[in-house]
Design an enzyme around this catalytic site. Structure first.
Site, short mmCIF file in Angstrom:
data_model
loop_
_atom_site.label_atom_id
_atom_site.label_comp_id
_atom_site.label_asym_id
_atom_site.label_seq_id
_atom_site.Cartn_x
_atom_site.Cartn_y
_atom_site.Cartn_z
N GLY A 139 0.81 -1.21 0.00
CA GLY A 139 0.00 0.00 0.00
C GLY A 139 0.84 1.26 0.00
N PRO A 143 -5.78 8.01 -2.45
CG PRO A 143 -7.89 7.84 -1.46
CD PRO A 143 -6.43 7.55 -1.22
N GLY A 146 -0.85 9.79 -5.99
CA GLY A 146 -0.48 8.66 -6.84
C GLY A 146 0.96 8.79 -7.30
CB ALA A 253 7.86 -4.14 -8.53
CD GLU A 374 5.40 -1.80 -9.74
OE1 GLU A 374 6.33 -1.14 -9.25
OE2 GLU A 374 5.06 -2.91 -9.34
#
Ligand code: TGC
Ligand code: FAD
Length: 395
Positions: A139, A143, A146, A253, A374
């Site tokens: 997490g 909202p 980002g 990632a 990502e």
């Protein structure tokens, strides 16, 4: 819908195989066979129903796709980064959502617990996550924050005993609805970003599902809501402070995505090539028309360039020499190449391209998330821009 037969053959125009070890090839064969047998036959149905195939979590654990670079003593594979990349390529060849499940578990949940956690945290969580007994999520996004996670509002306050109280909300969280554990990034009393492990069942912690997605439909996405959640202090990751904590996980990632997106592109190229050789219009296979050959030639050229870039990136990762900006460039390039290839492949299939008879439109829609999460396409461009000019254009 009838089960799909998967006859995938991998393009390898520049003999990239020669750059791989026997172990790399064995890993590729085993994940490729798994995808052909267990993912391709079912994933279209799950995507059509917008349902996460929960049973694959244990399968992916058994296959060694969770935390392959984590040391074996914690249940990981102790493998190198090329092995990890190959796994992500093969999983995303099946579906981006399947790769997402694996990359979140490995790079965004196991990696921070291994890298930033203490021995007790490693021993408690890593083996269960590696085996697929537990699913985890990460997490960071909120909202109102980002691309700019530094502004996050989620926070925890010291209760003066052995607990903290966590408040706030995260959104767009892959795996959230089915996760047993969440690695959550939140600010402490001093305003420093820290990682904290939140477990399902803690009072005040909920994970509402995000509905109505047209992308990554076979992956579960949700929110993480923290309403005065009491979390033991022993769940705070002790060995990192600041945004470099989550961004360090993202580097791992994003590396996996660079390989993964090319897996989706390889699948679409294979399908378009086969289809165009069989589909006859105006008295000959459409593969015989120059316009279609242009698409195929450009597809295989871009795939080949990206395969070589990924391989080089993997060797730099193995040597510990990679920079986050190099990873950004590869992630951005792979997403752009794959998105364009999937769109061209869809056109080459004509009307059939919009159906679930072929995986092309599913890949195409999935990649709209992959090019966004990502770090968006533009954010990665700005990272390259800052790296080459030394000037920050974000702010
Ligand atoms: P900035 O001041 O540049 O950096 C803060 C500190 O972090 C360090 N750093 C990194 N460290 C490791 N890896 C990286 N990639 C790093 N990038 C930066 C940096 O050196 C600094 O360290 P220190 O020691 O000086 O404190 O931070 P900023 O606030 O200016 O932001 C920079 C920016 C915009 C590039 C960054 O915030 C960013 O990358 N934004 C994009 C956000 C993002 O990617 N969110 C992803 C959420 S997770 C997700 O999408 C999972 S999807 C999973 C799936 O389903 O597959
Ligand atoms: P915004 O940041 O609002 O960006 C909107 C637009 O503005 C973009 O085009 C962006 O490029 C542009 N923009 C923003 N800043 C600038 C700037 N400085 N200069 C120029 N342009 C700019 N997050 C997690 O933490 N965990 C997860 O597991 C996770 N899974 C996800 C799964 C899915 C399916 C999706 C769609 C997202 C997921 N995310 C996750 C969130 C993802 O990382 C964010 O959506 C992404 O980082 C972009 O943030 P945003 O959606 O708030 O867009």
């Amino acid at each position: 819908m009838a089960a799909k037969t998967d006859n995938f053959q991998s393009p390898d125009y520049f003999n990239v195989d020669d750059l791989l070890t026997e172990e790399h090839k064995l890993i590729r064969e085993s994940v490729r066979n798994y995808v052909k047998k267990e993912i391709s036959p079912i994933v279209e149905d799950y995507a059509q129903r917008a349902e996460f195939p929960q049973h694959i979590v244990k399968q992916l654990g058994d296959l060694g796709c969770f935390g392959p670079t984590v040391p074996e003593q914690y249940g990981g594979g102790g493998l190198d980064y090329i092995s990890y990349g190959i796994m992500m390529q093969e999983l995303e060849r099946g579906d981006s959502g399947v790769r997402s499940t694996a990359s979140v578990q490995g790079s965004l949940v196991m990696f921070p617990i291994y890298q930033y956690g203490n021995e007790a945290q490693r021993n408690k969580y890593l083996p269960k996550l590696a085996s697929g007994e537990w699913l985890g999520c990460f997490g960071l996004t909120e909202p109102d924050h980002g691309s700019d996670p530094a502004g996050m509002l989620t926070n925890f306050k010291d209760n003066g005993d052995d607990t903290v109280t966590l408040n706030g909300a995260k959104m767009w969280i892959s795996n959230a609805p089915f996760s047993q554990v969440a690695v959550v990034w939140a600010k402490d009393d001093a305003g420093d970003i820290k990682g904290i492990i939140v477990e399902r069942g803690m009072l005040g912690f909920t994970t509402p599902t995000t509905h109505s997605k047209w992308s990554l439909r076979a992956s579960a996405t949700g929110e993480l809501v923290f309403d005065n959640v009491k979390v033991p202090k022993e769940n705070i990751l002790p060995n990192v402070k600041g945004l470099k904590g989550p961004l360090g996980c993202l580097t791992k990632a994003r590396y996996g995505i660079a390989w993964g997106a090319i897996g989706a592109a390889m699948d679409c190229y294979h399908i378009a090539l086969e289809y165009s050789k069989e589909r006859v219009q105006f008295g000959k296979p459409i593969a015989g028309f120059q316009l279609q050959q242009k698409k195929l030639a450009e597809m295989v050229t871009e795939i080949t360039k990206a395969q070589l870039l990924n391989w080089r990136l993997g060797t730099l990762m193995n040597e510990g020499k990679v920079t986050p900006a190099q990873v950004s460039m590869a992630k951005r390039n792979a997403c752009e190449v794959a998105t364009n290839i999937c769109r061209d492949a869809r056109q080459m299939l004509g009307g059939m391209g919009i159906t679930g008879e072929y995986p092309v439109m599913r890949h195409m829609m999935n990649l709209e998330s992959v090019i966004t999460y990502e770090g968006t396409h533009d954010i990665h461009l700005l990272i390259t821009g800052m790296d080459v000019t030394g000037i920050n254009a974000f702010k």
